[in-house]
Write an enzyme that holds these catalytic residues in place. Structure first.
Site, PDB file in Angstrom:
ATOM      1  N   HIS A  15      -5.664  -3.467   3.285  1.00  0.00           N
ATOM      2  CA  HIS A  15      -4.343  -2.951   2.559  1.00  0.00           C
ATOM      3  C   HIS A  15      -3.885  -2.001   3.599  1.00  0.00           C
ATOM      4  CE1 HIS A  15      -3.205  -3.434  -1.449  1.00  0.00           C
ATOM      5  NE2 HIS A  15      -2.682  -2.110  -1.455  1.00  0.00           N
ATOM      6  N   LYS A  55       0.234 -10.903  -8.119  1.00  0.00           N
ATOM      7  CA  LYS A  55      -0.522 -10.175  -9.562  1.00  0.00           C
ATOM      8  C   LYS A  55       0.284 -10.608 -10.562  1.00  0.00           C
ATOM      9  CE  LYS A  55      -2.203  -5.856  -7.795  1.00  0.00           C
ATOM     10  NZ  LYS A  55      -2.144  -4.415  -8.005  1.00  0.00           N
ATOM     11  N   HIS A 105       6.598  -5.239  -5.799  1.00  0.00           N
ATOM     12  CA  HIS A 105       6.121  -3.954  -6.650  1.00  0.00           C
ATOM     13  C   HIS A 105       7.226  -4.431  -7.613  1.00  0.00           C
ATOM     14  CE1 HIS A 105       4.348  -1.177  -3.361  1.00  0.00           C
ATOM     15  NE2 HIS A 105       3.535  -2.043  -3.929  1.00  0.00           N
ATOM     16  N   ARG A 112      -1.019  -8.921   0.077  1.00  0.00           N
ATOM     17  CA  ARG A 112      -2.367  -8.355  -0.131  1.00  0.00           C
ATOM     18  C   ARG A 112      -3.281  -9.557  -0.047  1.00  0.00           C
ATOM     19  NH1 ARG A 112       1.042  -7.962  -4.870  1.00  0.00           N
ATOM     20  NH2 ARG A 112       1.474  -5.783  -5.494  1.00  0.00           N
ATOM     21  N   TYR A 130       5.686   5.626   0.334  1.00  0.00           N
ATOM     22  CA  TYR A 130       5.844   5.447   1.698  1.00  0.00           C
ATOM     23  C   TYR A 130       6.918   6.439   2.443  1.00  0.00           C
ATOM     24  CZ  TYR A 130       2.786   1.411   0.893  1.00  0.00           C
ATOM     25  OH  TYR A 130       1.753   0.328   0.243  1.00  0.00           O
ATOM     26  N   ARG A 172      -1.027  -3.604   5.199  1.00  0.00           N
ATOM     27  CA  ARG A 172       0.092  -3.628   4.222  1.00  0.00           C
ATOM     28  C   ARG A 172       0.923  -2.355   4.206  1.00  0.00           C
ATOM     29  NH1 ARG A 172       1.861  -6.151  -0.525  1.00  0.00           N
ATOM     30  NH2 ARG A 172       2.241  -4.844  -2.625  1.00  0.00           N
TER      31      ARG A 172
END
Length: 296
Positions: A240, A167, A266, A143, A275, A243
């Site tokens: 993004h 994150k 994730h 990210r 995806y 990404r």
């Protein structure tokens, strides 16, 4: 009072990101305004009241994703209040989350990306930096916030791996390839040293701005937009999107979903499964355009 205790709980016990805290705060404030308008308290709120609250959200034509987030936020808030014996029940317990919209992510085709990698002036410190940024963003799928947090000590050139601070302060190791490696080495040995001399203090961030300070996420977006302006591309570029391209191209080439999930950082496999829609559509287009018996 209750809200501040909950926010403290999110920050300390749950180690929530600043953006998550902002979302929770906004959702709780909005709900408290609703309770005030209905002349009810957080303790006396019932399921029937929640239905009125949800109806008002739908009247505002909020997306299903936004409504789901608000329900999830307030359910967690009430769960905390139950734990602290502030309320006797959770009126959000039986509220089902609306199925969220999952738009197919935008991505670059490989031929579109090729031109982006040729526009930087590799004899210029800023050009060397820009090349390293785009090689790293596409080569690792990180990210933009993770990119700005990279420090010099996070890169292991002997193993070609990068320590990523994701994150919620979650860390993961991500490999990078030869193109990113070469771009990083050139930038660190030449361009970064030149930029570093412009700063009065030592900066640990690997990516520096023209004045030698840490590069921000907004700065990276501006850099990418300027790179696109130098090409024949007519598309908009966002970090993004690189990404998304990283994940899509890996899956197209046969990478398994679990590995891509780990590389992207994730928590849930469902976040990565979006995806697969892209690759299925692409496979169908290839089939329809290539197979002799696909079309009359």
């Amino acid at each position: 009072m209750h809200k501040s205790s909950f926010i403290e709980y999110l920050q300390i016990e749950k180690n929530a990101s600043s953006l998550t805290v902002i979302h929770y705060t906004t959702d709780i404030d909005e709900f408290q305004d609703f309770l005030c308008a209905q002349q009810i308290t957080i303790q006396s709120c019932e399921y029937s009241d929640i239905r009125i609250f949800l109806a008002q959200l739908h009247e505002r034509q909020l997306s299903r994703r936004s409504v789901s987030r608000k329900v999830s936020s307030l359910r967690s808030y009430y769960r905390f209040l139950e734990r602290e014996d502030i309320v006797g029940h959770n009126p959000f317990t039986f509220v089902s989350l609306p199925k969220a919209d999952h738009p197919i992510p935008e991505f670059f085709y490989e031929e579109e990306l090729r031109e982006l990698f040729t526009v930087s002036d590799l004899s210029d410190p800023l050009g060397q930096r820009n090349q390293a940024i785009i090689e790293l963003l596409y080569g690792t799928g990180i990210r933009v916030s993770e990119c700005t947090n990279i420090e010099v000590s996070d890169i292991d050139f002997s193993l070609s791996t990068l320590l990523v601070h994701g994150k919620g302060n979650k860390e993961r190791y991500v490999p990078f390839g030869d193109f990113a490696r070469q771009a990083l080495i050139r930038y660190m040995e030449e361009g970064r040293q030149h930029l570093e001399r412009k700063s009065s203090s030592r900066v640990s961030s690997i990516f520096l701005n023209a004045k030698g300070g840490p590069l921000t996420a907004r700065g990276i977006r501006l850099i990418l937009n300027k790179m696109v302006e130098k090409t024949a591309l007519t598309v908009n570029i966002k970090p993004h999107k690189l990404r998304h391209s990283f994940a899509t191209h890996l899956l197209d080439a046969g990478a398994d979903l679990r590995s891509v999930q780990e590389l992207l950082g994730h928590d849930q496999l469902a976040s990565t499964q979006i995806y697969t829609h892209v690759t299925k559509d692409r496979l169908r287009n290839v089939y329809m355009n290539s197979h002799p018996r696909a079309n009359k």
